[in-house]
Design a protein around this motif. Structure first.
Motif, PDB file in Angstrom:
ATOM      1  N   LEU A   1       0.590  -1.814   0.222  1.00 46.49           N
ATOM      2  CA  LEU A   1       0.031  -0.236   0.230  1.00 46.49           C
ATOM      3  C   LEU A   1       1.310   0.746   0.181  1.00 46.49           C
ATOM      4  CD1 LEU A   1      -2.487  -0.681   2.571  1.00 46.49           C
ATOM      5  CD2 LEU A   1      -3.127  -0.855   0.147  1.00 46.49           C
ATOM      6  N   GLY A   2       1.807   1.418   0.508  1.00 48.25           N
ATOM      7  CA  GLY A   2       2.784   2.111   0.479  1.00 48.25           C
ATOM      8  C   GLY A   2       3.472   2.848  -0.213  1.00 48.25           C
TER       9      GLY A   2
ATOM     10  N   ALA B   1      10.353  -1.326  12.835  1.00 49.91           N
ATOM     11  CA  ALA B   1       9.368  -2.395  12.441  1.00 49.91           C
ATOM     12  C   ALA B   1      10.208  -2.691  11.073  1.00 49.91           C
ATOM     13  CB  ALA B   1       8.710  -1.379  10.994  1.00 49.91           C
ATOM     14  N   GLY B   2      11.469  -2.399  10.647  1.00 45.41           N
ATOM     15  CA  GLY B   2      12.262  -3.194   9.649  1.00 45.41           C
ATOM     16  C   GLY B   2      13.123  -4.481  10.371  1.00 45.41           C
TER      17      GLY B   2
ATOM     18  N   TYR C   1      10.396   6.694   2.286  1.00 43.56           N
ATOM     19  CA  TYR C   1      11.589   6.995   2.891  1.00 43.56           C
ATOM     20  C   TYR C   1      10.986   5.196   3.813  1.00 43.56           C
ATOM     21  CZ  TYR C   1      14.701   7.304   6.664  1.00 43.56           C
ATOM     22  OH  TYR C   1      15.671   7.528   7.322  1.00 43.56           O
ATOM     23  N   CYS C   2      10.257   5.367   4.608  1.00 47.97           N
ATOM     24  CA  CYS C   2       9.595   4.437   5.621  1.00 47.97           C
ATOM     25  C   CYS C   2       9.967   2.885   4.815  1.00 47.97           C
ATOM     26  CB  CYS C   2       8.589   4.185   5.958  1.00 47.97           C
ATOM     27  SG  CYS C   2       8.245   5.524   7.313  1.00 47.97           S
ATOM     28  N   MET C   3       8.858   3.227   3.808  1.00 50.36           N
ATOM     29  CA  MET C   3       9.165   1.239   2.711  1.00 50.36           C
ATOM     30  C   MET C   3      11.128   0.763   2.451  1.00 50.36           C
ATOM     31  SD  MET C   3       5.493   0.382   2.888  1.00 50.36           S
ATOM     32  CE  MET C   3       5.948   0.899   4.046  1.00 50.36           C
TER      33      MET C   3
END
Length: 248
Positions: free
Chosen positions: A30-31, A119-120, A78-80
């Motif tokens: 989704l990201g 998260a990673g 960035y997060c993805m």
């Protein structure tokens, strides 16, 4: 096959862990889709994983304009990327941490790095729980035996030991992420140690990213004073474990 490491005969994830793993996968899909669909038409040839400070400077210079007008998209992208790199143990997250400081400042940058790194690391933990056993025996057999022995000795105060490992460079973070489920480190302990233990190093790296142009080498991030400070924090975190052993 080493007999010290338990063989998992049932499906390795419980329902809560499976839901967390599915949430991470869904977040990737989704990201990335959201970022792609909402960004303006432009030349994005500068978008590549930085492998040097020069690459990072080019990426930062090009992203600065988008950060103000498309803040959400830049944050999600960035997060993805950071989570993907952590999940599959791709080198270079130090450059992503520097980029967070350059684009978002110290406090927002530290929060962003700790969130994405946790998260990673969690995603890597779940992936290893599913398929990691043969991989880690092939890549790090000696480190695995050492880590397993240390975890077994410190089972009663495992959180303190895991905090020590996260704060100090005693073992690589990629190894800790991948090996923890194999040696039966509970996820709640792994999670808490990651969230808290990554803050000092994240602060050092993000703060350096603010003055990115003055940085000559990644090695300059961790001078003697920085490393000594991290070890001091790590020793404080493991002190209850050492005291408990002396009392017993």
């Amino acid at each position: 096959m080493d007999k010290d490491v338990k063989v998992v005969s049932k499906f390795p994830l419980n329902s809560w862990e499976l839901a967390m793993a599915a949430l991470v996968v869904m977040g990737f899909v989704l990201g990335l889709a959201g970022v792609y669909l909402t960004m303006p038409a432009s030349d994005y040839s500068f978008l590549r994983l930085p492998r040097s400070l020069e690459d990072l400077q080019i990426l930062k210079d090009n992203l600065e304009g988008y950060t103000s007008d498309y803040t959400l998209q830049v944050l999600v992208g960035y997060c993805m990327v950071y989570i993907f790199m952590q999940t599959f143990m791709i080198p270079g997250t130090v450059f992503m941490s520097l980029l967070a400081g350059a684009l978002f400042g110290v406090f927002k940058g530290v929060a962003l790095v700790v969130f994405t790194a946790t998260a990673g690391a969690s995603s890597c933990y779940f992936l290893s729980k599913l398929i990691g056993r043969p991989i880690i025996f092939s890549l790090w057999p000696d480190k695995l035996h050492f880590f397993q022995a240390q975890v077994a000795k410190r089972r009663e105060r495992l959180l303190n030991y895991m905090l020590f490992l996260r704060v100090t460079p005693t073992l690589p973070n990629t190894f800790i992420n991948f090996a923890s489920p194999i040696v039966d480190v509970p996820y709640h302990t792994f999670f808490l140690a990651t969230v808290i233990g990554l803050i000092p190093a994240a602060y050092v790296t993000v703060r350096a990213g603010i003055a990115l142009g003055d940085l000559r080498s990644v090695k300059d991030l961790y001078d003697f004073q920085s490393i000594a400070t991290l070890f001091f924090i790590g020793i404080i975190s493991i002190t209850p474990t050492l005291m408990g052993k002396s009392e017993s």
